[in-house]
Structure formats: structure tokens, C-alpha cells
Scaffold this motif. Structure first.
Motif, PDB file in Angstrom:
ATOM      1  N   SER A   1       4.943  -5.706   8.967  1.00 25.11           N
ATOM      2  CA  SER A   1       3.671  -5.765   9.688  1.00 25.11           C
ATOM      3  C   SER A   1       2.968  -4.414   9.682  1.00 25.11           C
ATOM      4  CB  SER A   1       3.905  -6.224  11.133  1.00 25.11           C
ATOM      5  OG  SER A   1       4.454  -7.522  11.167  1.00 25.11           O
TER       6      SER A   1
ATOM      7  N   SER B   1       2.101 -10.306   0.491  1.00 26.58           N
ATOM      8  CA  SER B   1       2.333 -10.727   1.882  1.00 26.58           C
ATOM      9  C   SER B   1       1.236 -11.665   2.365  1.00 26.58           C
ATOM     10  CB  SER B   1       2.415  -9.498   2.800  1.00 26.58           C
ATOM     11  OG  SER B   1       3.469  -8.640   2.417  1.00 26.58           O
ATOM     12  N   VAL B   2       0.001 -11.354   2.031  1.00 25.31           N
ATOM     13  CA  VAL B   2      -1.119 -12.206   2.445  1.00 25.31           C
ATOM     14  C   VAL B   2      -1.045 -13.570   1.769  1.00 25.31           C
ATOM     15  CG1 VAL B   2      -3.632 -12.473   2.352  1.00 25.31           C
ATOM     16  CG2 VAL B   2      -2.633 -10.292   3.034  1.00 25.31           C
TER      17      VAL B   2
ATOM     18  N   VAL C   1      -8.139  -5.023   6.896  1.00 30.58           N
ATOM     19  CA  VAL C   1      -7.644  -4.144   5.819  1.00 30.58           C
ATOM     20  C   VAL C   1      -8.443  -4.296   4.521  1.00 30.58           C
ATOM     21  CG1 VAL C   1      -5.671  -3.589   4.340  1.00 30.58           C
ATOM     22  CG2 VAL C   1      -5.326  -3.923   6.787  1.00 30.58           C
TER      23      VAL C   1
ATOM     24  N   PHE D   1       0.719  -5.627   0.143  1.00 27.78           N
ATOM     25  CA  PHE D   1      -0.258  -6.307   0.996  1.00 27.78           C
ATOM     26  C   PHE D   1      -0.686  -7.633   0.373  1.00 27.78           C
ATOM     27  CE2 PHE D   1      -4.549  -7.377   2.301  1.00 27.78           C
ATOM     28  CZ  PHE D   1      -4.490  -7.240   3.686  1.00 27.78           C
TER      29      PHE D   1
ATOM     30  N   ARG E   1      -0.857  -1.667  -2.154  1.00 27.78           N
ATOM     31  CA  ARG E   1      -1.805  -2.756  -2.422  1.00 27.78           C
ATOM     32  C   ARG E   1      -1.062  -4.020  -2.868  1.00 27.78           C
ATOM     33  NH1 ARG E   1      -7.259  -2.252  -3.624  1.00 27.78           N
ATOM     34  NH2 ARG E   1      -6.974   0.009  -3.732  1.00 27.78           N
TER      35      ARG E   1
ATOM     36  N   ILE F   1       1.525  -3.428   6.203  1.00 30.06           N
ATOM     37  CA  ILE F   1       0.303  -4.097   5.733  1.00 30.06           C
ATOM     38  C   ILE F   1      -0.784  -4.127   6.798  1.00 30.06           C
ATOM     39  CG2 ILE F   1       1.598  -5.477   4.084  1.00 30.06           C
ATOM     40  CD1 ILE F   1       1.308  -7.878   5.912  1.00 30.06           C
TER      41      ILE F   1
ATOM     42  N   ILE G   1      -5.179   0.518   6.545  1.00 33.41           N
ATOM     43  CA  ILE G   1      -4.030  -0.063   7.248  1.00 33.41           C
ATOM     44  C   ILE G   1      -3.810   0.631   8.587  1.00 33.41           C
ATOM     45  CG2 ILE G   1      -1.508  -0.260   7.183  1.00 33.41           C
ATOM     46  CD1 ILE G   1      -1.764  -0.774   4.170  1.00 33.41           C
TER      47      ILE G   1
END
Length: 268
Positions: A157, A119-120, A34, A116, A113, A160, A57
Motif C-alpha cells: 500500500s 497492483s492496480v 497517483v 503500481f 511504475r 503504490i 505516491i
């Protein structure tokens, strides 16, 4: 045409790295696909800035459909998929992924954004500080409740662009499912998340981009074919390398890389 060929070649290189890391560390490729694909699409000016994150994505999810299928078949042969709970888990993530992919298309680019990036960061934190042993055994929830829990994971899931292993494996391990079985179940769930998430992104993006331009909905085919052309073959090589490389050290380095990627994504 030249731009599409350039992107295909660069995504083939990206697929090699993603496939190798997926086999070596057991992580989904979306965490790398991504942000890198987002940068490539912006650089080559393939899509408008307002849609670039959704395209990255959606394309990531479509590529995971292939790699998860390969992984799930291998786990099934080794009897590592717990089919007594897998249907409940897969049903939950399917519903979550389908609804989430429609919802993500309605969100502003900055919101996607932000989700994502956060979450990362959380996934990277878990990779750095996860404990080797479970503290206590916890009873697995009954079918419908388990599906409700996994629906949330399928939704995140798909939003993202990852296969869900980073979320599903720790969940099932928390409920005293053997690690190999948890990974096997997560690989099967990756197929469902990628399939239903892709359907949502195709449907919601069908009138945004034209097939003649290389798109199916939000999925950009030259990038998809580039990633899949190499990741499918590199994953087994990465799996074999686990016997020769310091996986724990590489995992920490990779987690550090994820932190940098997440911060860059949040500050963009």
C-alpha cells in the motif's frame, strides 16, 4: 508561484473527484491521485522525471492521512472498528509501510511504475469479478501471524500510495469478519499506513528536495493542500449518493478506468 497555484487549483478539482468516488465506492483515493498527479507534475515540470512517481505516491499517502482520519472517526462512532484485532492489523501495516517507503525510494522509477501498474490491474480485476458471498468461513490467524500478513499489505500500500482498503477489506472478509467491521478496520489502518509511509518518504527525500521549493521530503505541499481542500468535504456527499446512483454499474466503469490507467502507466 504561478505553477504552484495552477497545480493547487488542478489538485483541488482532483480532490473533489477522489473524495466523491471514495465515499461512493469505498475505495482509497491513491488509485486515482497517483497517476493523475504524475501526469500533472510531468506537464508542469515541477520535479525531475526520475522522481515524479515517488513525489506522486508520497503526496497521495499524505492526503490519505486526512481522509482516513475522517472515515475512521465516523466508523468508530458507529462501533464498526473491531478493536480486538485492530491493534494487530495496524501494527503490521505500520511496520510494512515504514520499511516499504524507504525501500521504494531506492528503486528505479521504472520499477515503481511497474509495481503500481500491476497492483492496480489486480485491484481492478477484483472489483470486476469479486463474489458477493464468502464460500466458507476461515479462522482468523493469531495476533503475530495476522500482523505478519498485514505487514505485506502495508508495504504494498505504501509503495503504490494507497490507504490499503482494497487489500485489507477482502483479507478480513475472507477470515469471516463482518464487512462493516472489515471496512472500519481498514479505515483505521489507512491512518497508520499513511502516517508511517509519509514519515518514510519524508525522511528518505529530505535531502532530495528543499522546503523552500514547497517540499517536505518527497511530499509536494501545494498538491497535498489542493487535494485535501476538497476531498475532505466531497467524501460525505459521495456516501449519500450511494442511495441514488447505480453503484454496481459505476464500480464496473471505475474498474475499467483503472485498467486503462494501469496499462498507460505500464507502457509509459
Amino acid at each position: 508561484m504561478i505553477t504552484s497555484l495552477t497545480l493547487f487549483g488542478l489538485c483541488a478539482v482532483l480532490g473533489s473527484a477522489v473524495g466523491f468516488l471514495a465515499g461512493l465506492l469505498g475505495i482509497g483515493g491513491g488509485l486515482i491521485i497517483v497517476p493523475v498527479l504524475t501526469s500533472l507534475l510531468l506537464w508542469l515540470k515541477v520535479v525531475p522525471d526520475t522522481s515524479v512517481m515517488l513525489v506522486a505516491i508520497a503526496t497521495s499517502l499524505a492526503s490519505i492521512l486526512f481522509t482516513s482520519t475522517s472515515s475512521a472517526l465516523a466508523h468508530h462512532k458507529n462501533n464498526n472498528i473491531p478493536w480486538h484485532i485492530a491493534p494487530w492489523v495496524m501494527g503490521g501495516v505500520a511496520l510494512g509501510a515504514l520499511l516499504s517507503s524507504f525501500f521504494a525510494a531506492l528503486l528505479p522509477e521504472d520499477y515503481v511504475r511497474f509495481i503500481f501498474g500491476i497492483s492496480v490491474l489486480l485491484i481492478a480485476y477484483r472489483m470486476l469479478y469479486s463474489k458477493e458471498k464468502a464460500e466458507e468461513s476461515v479462522t482468523l490467524p493469531k495476533g503475530p501471524l495476522l500482523s505478519s500478513i498485514t505487514a505485506l499489505m502495508g508495504a504494498l500500500s505504501a509503495m503504490i500510495g494507497i490507504g490499503g482498503g482494497a487489500l485489507i477489506v477482502p483479507l478480513l472478509s475472507h477470515f469471516s469478519i463482518d464487512m462493516k467491521k472489515a471496512i472500519g478496520c481498514a479505515s483505521a489502518c489507512g491512518i497508520v499506513i499513511a502516517l508511517f509511509g509519509s514519515v518514510g518518504y519524508i525522511t528518505s527525500g529530505w535531502h532530495v528536495f528543499e522546503l523552500s521549493a514547497g517540499f517536505i521530503g518527497f511530499i509536494y505541499l501545494p498538491a497535498l493542500f489542493g487535494v485535501v481542500s476538497t476531498s475532505w468535504f466531497m467524501a460525505p456527499i459521495g456516501a449519500k449518493a450511494t442511495h441514488h446512483l447505480p453503484v454496481k454499474v459505476i464500480k464496473r466503469v471505475f474498474a475499467g478506468l483503472l485498467v486503462i490507467i494501469a496499462i498507460k502507466m505500464l507502457m509509459s
